[in-house]
Write an enzyme that holds these catalytic residues in place. Structure first.
Site, short mmCIF file in Angstrom:
data_model
loop_
_atom_site.label_atom_id
_atom_site.label_comp_id
_atom_site.label_asym_id
_atom_site.label_seq_id
_atom_site.Cartn_x
_atom_site.Cartn_y
_atom_site.Cartn_z
N MET A 1 0.82 -1.21 0.00
CA MET A 1 0.00 0.00 0.00
C MET A 1 0.85 1.25 0.00
O MET A 1 0.47 2.28 -0.52
CB MET A 1 -0.91 0.00 1.22
CG MET A 1 -1.81 1.20 1.31
SD MET A 1 -2.68 1.24 2.87
CE MET A 1 -3.57 -0.29 2.72
N HIS B 1 -2.35 -5.27 9.63
CA HIS B 1 -1.08 -4.54 9.65
C HIS B 1 -0.48 -4.50 11.05
O HIS B 1 0.10 -3.48 11.47
CB HIS B 1 -1.28 -3.10 9.14
CG HIS B 1 -1.65 -3.03 7.68
ND1 HIS B 1 -0.73 -3.18 6.67
CD2 HIS B 1 -2.85 -2.87 7.07
CE1 HIS B 1 -1.35 -3.09 5.50
NE2 HIS B 1 -2.64 -2.91 5.72
N ASP C 1 -7.84 -0.89 7.34
CA ASP C 1 -7.81 -1.32 5.95
C ASP C 1 -7.20 -2.71 5.79
O ASP C 1 -6.50 -3.20 6.67
CB ASP C 1 -7.00 -0.32 5.10
CG ASP C 1 -5.55 -0.24 5.55
OD1 ASP C 1 -5.32 -0.23 6.78
OD2 ASP C 1 -4.65 -0.20 4.69
N GLU C 2 -7.48 -3.33 4.67
CA GLU C 2 -6.83 -4.55 4.20
C GLU C 2 -6.75 -5.65 5.27
O GLU C 2 -5.70 -6.22 5.52
CB GLU C 2 -5.42 -4.22 3.69
CG GLU C 2 -5.42 -3.29 2.50
CD GLU C 2 -4.03 -3.02 1.97
OE1 GLU C 2 -3.87 -2.89 0.76
OE2 GLU C 2 -3.08 -2.93 2.79
N VAL C 3 -7.88 -5.95 5.89
CA VAL C 3 -7.91 -7.01 6.89
C VAL C 3 -8.09 -8.35 6.18
O VAL C 3 -9.09 -8.58 5.50
CB VAL C 3 -9.04 -6.78 7.91
CG1 VAL C 3 -9.03 -7.89 8.96
CG2 VAL C 3 -8.88 -5.42 8.57
#
Length: 481
Positions: free
Chosen positions: A1, A289, A349-351
């Site tokens: 990202m 993250h 985000d982006e789990v």
């Protein structure tokens, strides 16, 4: 990202400047549309909302020029922020010549610009405050001989006008001849189109020395950026040295002593930014993250399974344990005391759901909660509890757009950060129609830069090119990579 970012502030300034095109021309001639040719305003950058530049010229000389607080100004010698700025800007222009004593014998000419008077017009100058999303950055600058006058309601406008409009109108200097080019008679009225003009630095994937962060802040100030979005931790490393949980950086940083930001480091960076009118908004991204978090905090992350046995790897934050929320409560109480800005970025985000799906305890918890097999509901369960925790600290919060997309219940003053490149206009419309302020980053990912002229699409991106109605006070903008 993210991509490694060091000195990208100057590039992103192009985007901010493109958002301010309300020119007021006087003697200068210019085409109706901006071009890539020479500007009649020389090095005046970023271009103010309104500017009138006359062909009448004066000289700016190190022998005679000084900055003063106007007698009627609400700030004076006790305002450390402005006095610091006076010294800083004076050194930028005249240090070389004054150190060598080149102007001691020169007398000021009748046409010299002898002083700049700074006049803060509001009773509360906010000199000892931190900048905020509602800070007034407007100013008016009149450059005439022998006195130039800079008027601003608050110190934040004075910083923008003095450092970045006044000094960009004057000539460059050499050791032999200070200000070999003239300064034009100029009138400027400037204010930002967007209240949030930011740059993100990722100090987890690549630890950035403090001097690099300060260099970026300096470049941001010159280009009128006002938010340092500090993506301070992530999967690769946890360089933030927490007083409450020192084991996080002890085990999660690249090196527990050389690659961490101590409390004094963080305090110094925040003050360095404040003196330049820049907010510091930290991001502590969860539940994804967070691999570096788990190295120092036992049972924080979800154990992944391979079949019926643990695989030895870990996934996102474990949302079913009360100890998780006890930890988050203590951690964000500390964050609230360390970072004075009214907002904290909570990520979201982006789990990756694959680890949650593999864990039999998580599966049982899903069944008990009535979530079925919809793991976005489990994510929402965690996020909602986290938002409740942060709310108790009286912090506002920013979240990445996936949190909104997954239907998490949000406070009306939540800021939704749009970063995904597909269907940006549709996303902005949905977010704003739901009543939320939004920050847009999708068009400005610097890791997409390639050779040639592709920078033009970064420059020409228009944040408000979507269907919907926004009050001017709700306009926000940020750059993110």
């Amino acid at each position: 990202m993210f991509a490694t970012l060091k000195f990208a502030a100057l590039l992103l300034a192009v985007v901010v400047c493109w958002a301010t095109q309300d020119y007021d021309y006087n003697d200068a001639e210019i085409d109706e549309e901006p071009t890539l040719g020479d500007s009649p305003y020389g090095s005046l950058w970023p271009l103010p909302q309104k500017v009138q530049i006359s062909t009448v010229v004066f000289k700016l000389s190190g022998a005679s020029f000084h900055i003063f607080d106007a007698k009627a100004s609400s700030s004076g010698a006790s305002c450390r922020l402005l006095q610091n700025a006076y010294r800083r800007y004076d050194e930028y222009i005249f240090t070389s010549s004054r150190k060598q004593g080149q102007n001691k014998s020169k007398k000021a000419l009748a046409s010299d610009m002898s002083e700049l008077q700074v006049w803060i017009t509001s009773a509360d100058s906010e000199c000892d405050s931190y900048p905020s999303v509602t800070s007034d950055e407007s100013y008016k600058l009149s450059v005439d001989s022998p006195v130039a006058v800079l008027k601003a309601p608050k110190v934040w406008g004075a910083l923008r006008g003095r450092g970045h409009s006044f000094y960009s109108t004057h000539c460059l200097y050499s050791d032999e001849e200070v200000c070999s080019r003239p300064i034009n008679r100029t009138d400027i009225h400037d204010f930002p189109r967007f209240a949030h003009r930011g740059l993100l630095l990722d100090t987890s994937r690549h630890f950035l020395p403090i001097k690099v962060i300060l260099a970026n802040l300096e470049a941001m100030a010159w280009n009128k950026f006002n938010v340092f979005h500090w993506h301070i931790v992530d999967d690769p490393s946890f360089p933030y040295l927490s007083r409450t949980f020192p084991q996080l950086s002890q085990h999660g940083a690249y090196h527990p002593y050389t690659h961490v930001y101590t409390p004094s480091d963080v305090k110094m960076i925040i003050e360095f930014a404040r003196l330049r009118g820049i907010r510091v908004v930290p991001e502590f991204d969860t539940p994804g993250h967070t691999q570096s978090w788990g190295k120092g905090q036992k049972d924080l992350l979800t154990p992944c399974y391979s079949g019926a046995s643990p695989s030895g790897s870990f996934g996102p934050v474990n949302p079913m344990l009360n100890t998780t929320y006890d930890f988050m409560s203590m951690f964000f109480k500390e964050v609230n005391t360390v970072f004075p800005d009214a907002y904290v970025h909570l990520g979201g985000d982006e789990v990756d759901f694959s680890c949650w799906k593999s864990n039999p305890d998580i599966q049982k918890f899903m069944e008990q909660q009535g979530f079925g097999t919809d793991y976005s509901k489990l994510e929402s369960f965690y996020i909602q509890r986290l938002l409740d925790i942060v709310t108790t600290t009286n912090k506002g919060y920013m979240i990445w757009q996936e949190v909104f997309d997954n239907g998490v219940k949000l406070k009306s003053d939540t800021v939704v950060h749009v970063w995904m490149g597909n269907k940006v206009e549709e996303e902005l419309q949905k977010v704003t129609e739901a009543g939320f302020t939004t920050i847009l980053s999708a068009p400005w990912y610097l890791d997409y830069i390639s050779y040639g002229q592709d920078w033009q699409k970064f420059y020409r991106a228009e944040p408000l090119s979507f269907k919907g109605q926004l009050a001017s006070s709700d306009e926000s903008f940020v750059g993110r990579w």
